[in-house]
Motif scaffolding. Structure first.
Motif, PDB file in Angstrom:
ATOM      1  N   ASN A  55       1.781  -5.803  -6.681  1.00 15.12           N
ATOM      2  CA  ASN A  55       0.526  -5.906  -7.753  1.00 15.12           C
ATOM      3  C   ASN A  55      -0.468  -4.956  -7.489  1.00 15.12           C
ATOM      4  OD1 ASN A  55       1.797  -8.394  -8.153  1.00 15.12           O
ATOM      5  ND2 ASN A  55       0.085  -9.781  -7.412  1.00 15.12           N
ATOM      6  N   HIS A  56      -0.207  -4.004  -6.400  1.00 13.74           N
ATOM      7  CA  HIS A  56      -1.349  -3.037  -6.274  1.00 13.74           C
ATOM      8  C   HIS A  56      -0.559  -1.614  -6.123  1.00 13.74           C
ATOM      9  CE1 HIS A  56      -4.758  -5.853  -6.379  1.00 13.74           C
ATOM     10  NE2 HIS A  56      -3.923  -6.888  -5.656  1.00 13.74           N
ATOM     11  N   LEU A  57       0.173  -1.520  -4.948  1.00  8.62           N
ATOM     12  CA  LEU A  57       0.922  -0.367  -4.697  1.00  8.62           C
ATOM     13  C   LEU A  57       1.922   0.212  -5.493  1.00  8.62           C
ATOM     14  CD1 LEU A  57       0.947   1.816  -2.257  1.00  8.62           C
ATOM     15  CD2 LEU A  57       3.151   0.542  -1.527  1.00  8.62           C
ATOM     16  N   MET A  58       2.628  -0.596  -6.057  1.00  4.29           N
ATOM     17  CA  MET A  58       3.743   0.016  -7.283  1.00  4.29           C
ATOM     18  C   MET A  58       3.070   0.409  -8.307  1.00  4.29           C
ATOM     19  SD  MET A  58       6.442   0.336  -5.372  1.00  4.29           S
ATOM     20  CE  MET A  58       7.589   0.929  -6.849  1.00  4.29           C
ATOM     21  N   PHE A 117      -5.597  -0.072  -7.399  1.00  4.01           N
ATOM     22  CA  PHE A 117      -6.321  -0.062  -6.177  1.00  4.01           C
ATOM     23  C   PHE A 117      -7.633  -0.560  -6.126  1.00  4.01           C
ATOM     24  CE2 PHE A 117      -3.263   3.313  -5.605  1.00  4.01           C
ATOM     25  CZ  PHE A 117      -2.436   2.712  -4.665  1.00  4.01           C
ATOM     26  N   GLU A 118      -7.894  -1.767  -6.775  1.00  2.00           N
ATOM     27  CA  GLU A 118      -9.120  -2.201  -7.278  1.00  2.00           C
ATOM     28  C   GLU A 118      -9.598  -2.583  -5.833  1.00  2.00           C
ATOM     29  OE1 GLU A 118     -11.113  -6.495  -9.260  1.00  2.00           O
ATOM     30  OE2 GLU A 118      -9.014  -5.695  -9.668  1.00  2.00           O
ATOM     31  N   LEU A 150      -9.790  -5.786  -0.538  1.00  2.00           N
ATOM     32  CA  LEU A 150     -10.661  -6.048   0.117  1.00  2.00           C
ATOM     33  C   LEU A 150     -10.524  -7.612   0.714  1.00  2.00           C
ATOM     34  CD1 LEU A 150     -13.011  -5.697   2.432  1.00  2.00           C
ATOM     35  CD2 LEU A 150     -14.602  -5.909   0.662  1.00  2.00           C
ATOM     36  N   THR A 151     -10.116  -8.509  -0.358  1.00  2.00           N
ATOM     37  CA  THR A 151     -10.085  -9.971  -0.389  1.00  2.00           C
ATOM     38  C   THR A 151      -8.460  -9.894   0.472  1.00  2.00           C
ATOM     39  OG1 THR A 151     -11.015 -10.252  -2.544  1.00  2.00           O
ATOM     40  CG2 THR A 151      -9.669 -12.063  -1.616  1.00  2.00           C
ATOM     41  N   LEU A 152      -7.548  -9.272   0.039  1.00  2.00           N
ATOM     42  CA  LEU A 152      -6.112  -9.148   0.624  1.00  2.00           C
ATOM     43  C   LEU A 152      -6.275  -8.963   2.018  1.00  2.00           C
ATOM     44  CD1 LEU A 152      -3.727  -7.689  -1.902  1.00  2.00           C
ATOM     45  CD2 LEU A 152      -3.598 -10.028  -1.064  1.00  2.00           C
ATOM     46  N   PHE A 153      -7.060  -7.814   2.474  1.00  2.00           N
ATOM     47  CA  PHE A 153      -7.180  -7.422   3.909  1.00  2.00           C
ATOM     48  C   PHE A 153      -7.931  -8.620   4.643  1.00  2.00           C
ATOM     49  CE2 PHE A 153      -9.858  -5.494   6.898  1.00  2.00           C
ATOM     50  CZ  PHE A 153      -9.166  -5.055   7.796  1.00  2.00           C
ATOM     51  N   ILE A 154      -8.937  -9.192   4.196  1.00  2.00           N
ATOM     52  CA  ILE A 154      -9.581 -10.078   4.984  1.00  2.00           C
ATOM     53  C   ILE A 154      -8.717 -11.185   5.079  1.00  2.00           C
ATOM     54  CG2 ILE A 154     -11.870 -11.766   4.874  1.00  2.00           C
ATOM     55  CD1 ILE A 154     -13.189  -9.284   3.499  1.00  2.00           C
TER      56      ILE A 154
END
Length: 586
Positions: free
Chosen positions: A49-52, A56-57, A62-66
């Motif tokens: 959803n982000h890397l490919m 990079f919202e 940040l939500t995924l990281f937390i």
């Protein structure tokens, strides 16, 4: 031996008292597993959803990281709680098993100990229960945790790709097959390892207990050679098992692991020919395959401990299920010993069920009388004492105390009213006072001192560094044989029994001490029924009756003078002990 399923069911039955703690442990396990399985799924979301798509919202990242960090910390905390609860339960269970098997051993008959090496029993109580501890502490918690983890991984695989998940299920029967083969074959090796370990303990116990004899007769080389032979068989059994472990544990599962990764990559490679493949899904699937084999490998490495525990549990349960128990009260009623009248009526007894060591023995001892049994070694004297103490079942005939069948008495009444002094004085670790009191709180310190004075043991006790509080080493090794015997006399007098049984009680006492003991015994016998077993005829000349034993039978009876007048076996024994002179008897 019981089969594996029976052993496992019996082992797991010890978990019942801890059901509430188990529920909490399982709750922590399930939550921790869910937190761990969610990690690769979040990474899959990040990749697809982000890397490919280069999305990079910052807020979403940040939500995924937390979320990932919180899940990881939560997993660590829940895993800690899960292991803590599981291992706490495991140690409690092993404690229960050890106490139960120790209690069972104390209930076994002396016949069981006659035919079973002490080292073997000790090995079952210590080494085998230690293997059972490993089962509960290490194996069971590992298996439960990893099985739950595997179920979670399979569920996650189905969420990602149903077709590939079904395909991967082929791995499960392969792994189960490897485990079954290992369990079946390794049980043979572990049984041999445990058997040889028991023999090692038996050899150690024998050589250490008889160290003085070993050194006197220069048996060190022979015993070392025998120990090396047993140790070599133990090593060889362990080596065979190690080779088997090296083949079927990690290498076999690693091979299946490689096959699984090839299968997954091949599946996505073929699938990519028809449609685009999500890289995140590939990553997640490969990650789950790796995580799938982590618990598999962990369980495979624990299989050796599992198999040891199964073999050890069969040996422990075999001991716990031993049917040769010490005799207990039979019939209704609880008679008490009041006068101390003893009667043997047509008693025949055999230790092995083949050769009778007593044959049709009948005699009566009236209250307050002193009787003695004499005869050659193996004539059956000590067996009479063993039967009177109800150490063995009477197979044929009857024994009566004060007119009541010995079998009807409670064990506590027999032990309380019959005082036993053996040739080999046994002292426990503790102090002098505790060895005389024997933890009978009804015996006061004053009673202890009076008993010691009565048998003239107070003189040497008061010279000890701390008197009655002096520590006693194992088996009283720091005391002379005469001092140990005096302490056992004091122990018997402090208990104040109605009946005294003296089995070669003065054999290990020097002449000077024996004279003092004989005077004490004369006072002890007053008002008590006394049975004395003796080799030295000089110690029993004042007995009211003397029974002469020969090959399990009473061949002569009467007092000292009457037996000399008969000029039979007793007469010959007396002449032998007095160098052919009758002057001392006349």
């Amino acid at each position: 031996m019981m089969d594996t399923k029976q052993n496992l069911r019996r082992l797991l039955s010890y978990m019942r008292p801890y059901r509430k703690l188990l529920v909490l442990a399982f709750l922590f396990l399930i939550l921790g597993t869910a937190a761990e399985i969610a990690g690769p799924f979040l990474i899959k979301v990040f990749i697809d959803n982000h890397l490919m798509p280069a999305n990079f919202e910052q807020q979403a990242l940040l939500t995924l990281f937390i979320a990932y960090l919180v899940l990881h910390l939560l997993k660590v905390w829940l895993t800690y709680l899960n292991l803590l609860y599981f291992q706490n339960i495991a140690f409690k269970i092993v404690q229960d098993i050890r106490v139960e098997v120790y209690e069972r051993v104390q209930q076994l008959s002396l016949g069981f100990f006659d035919r079973t090496p002490i080292g073997t029993i000790v090995s079952r109580i210590t080494n085998d229960t230690e293997s059972i501890k490993d089962f509960f502490v290490s194996v069971l918690s590992t298996f439960v945790k990893n099985i739950v983890f595997l179920i979670g991984i399979i569920a996650a695989m189905f969420l990602l790709n149903v077709r590939l998940a079904f395909f991967c299920l082929i791995l499960v029967p392969i792994i189960v097959f490897i485990m079954r083969v290992y369990r079946k074959k390794s049980s043979i090796f572990y049984e041999e390892i445990r058997t040889q370990l028991s023999l090692l303990n038996a050899k150690l116990n024998e050589s250490i207990q008889g160290m003085s004899i070993v050194q006197v007769f220069r048996q060190e080389r022979r015993l070392r050679r025998e120990f090396e032979e047993v140790n070599g068989r133990h090593y060889e059994a362990g080596r065979k098992n190690l080779r088997f472990d090296a083949l079927l544990l990690r290498p076999a599962t690693d091979l299946v692991h490689v096959f699984a990764v090839i299968m997954v990559l091949g599946f996505f490679g073929v699938d990519a020919l028809d449609s685009p493949v999500q890289v995140g899904v590939i990553y997640a699937f490969v990650s789950y395959i790796d995580r799938f084999f982590e618990p598999i490998n962990e369980m495979m490495m624990k299989l050796s401990l599992f198999q040891q525990a199964v073999v050890s549990s069969s040996r422990v349960f075999e001991l716990m299920d031993e049917k040769d128990l010490a005799p207990v009260q039979e019939g209704a009623g609880s008679p008490v010993v009041t006068d101390g009248r003893i009667e043997f009526r047509n008693v025949t007894f055999s230790y092995d069920g083949k050769r009778d060591v007593l044959q049709d023995i009948s005699f009566t001892v009236n209250p307050g009388e002193t009787v003695a049994f004499v005869g050659h070694t193996g004539s059956g004297k000590s067996t009479i004492m063993n039967l009177l103490m109800r150490f063995y079942h009477v197979r044929k005939g009857e024994i009566f105390l004060d007119g009541a069948d010995l079998r009807q008495y409670e064990e506590a009444e027999i032990r309380r009213q019959i005082g036993l002094v053996l040739q080999d004085a046994f002292l426990f670790a503790g102090n002098v006072k505790q060895n005389i009191r024997m933890y009978n709180e009804g015996i006061t310190d004053e009673d202890i001192r009076e008993a010691a004075q009565f048998v003239q043991a107070d003189s040497f006790i008061e010279q000890l560094p701390h008197g009655y509080d002096t520590e006693v080493m194992e088996r009283g090794s720091t005391f002379s044989s005469g001092q140990r015997q005096l302490l056992t006399f004091a122990r018997t007098i402090a208990a104040n029994p109605k009946i005294l049984v003296l089995d070669e009680a003065t054999a290990n006492i020097d002449t000077e001490t024996e004279e003092a003991i004989q005077a004490a015994l004369k006072r002890m016998r007053q008002g008590r029924t006394t049975i004395a077993i003796a080799h030295r005829l000089s110690t029993i000349q004042d007995a009211d009756q003397i029974f002469v034993m020969h090959h399990g039978r009473i061949v002569e009876r009467g007092n000292h003078q009457e037996l000399l007048a008969q000029q039979g076996l007793y007469y010959k024994m007396y002449l032998l002990q007095n160098k052919g002179s009758l002057s001392k008897a006349l």
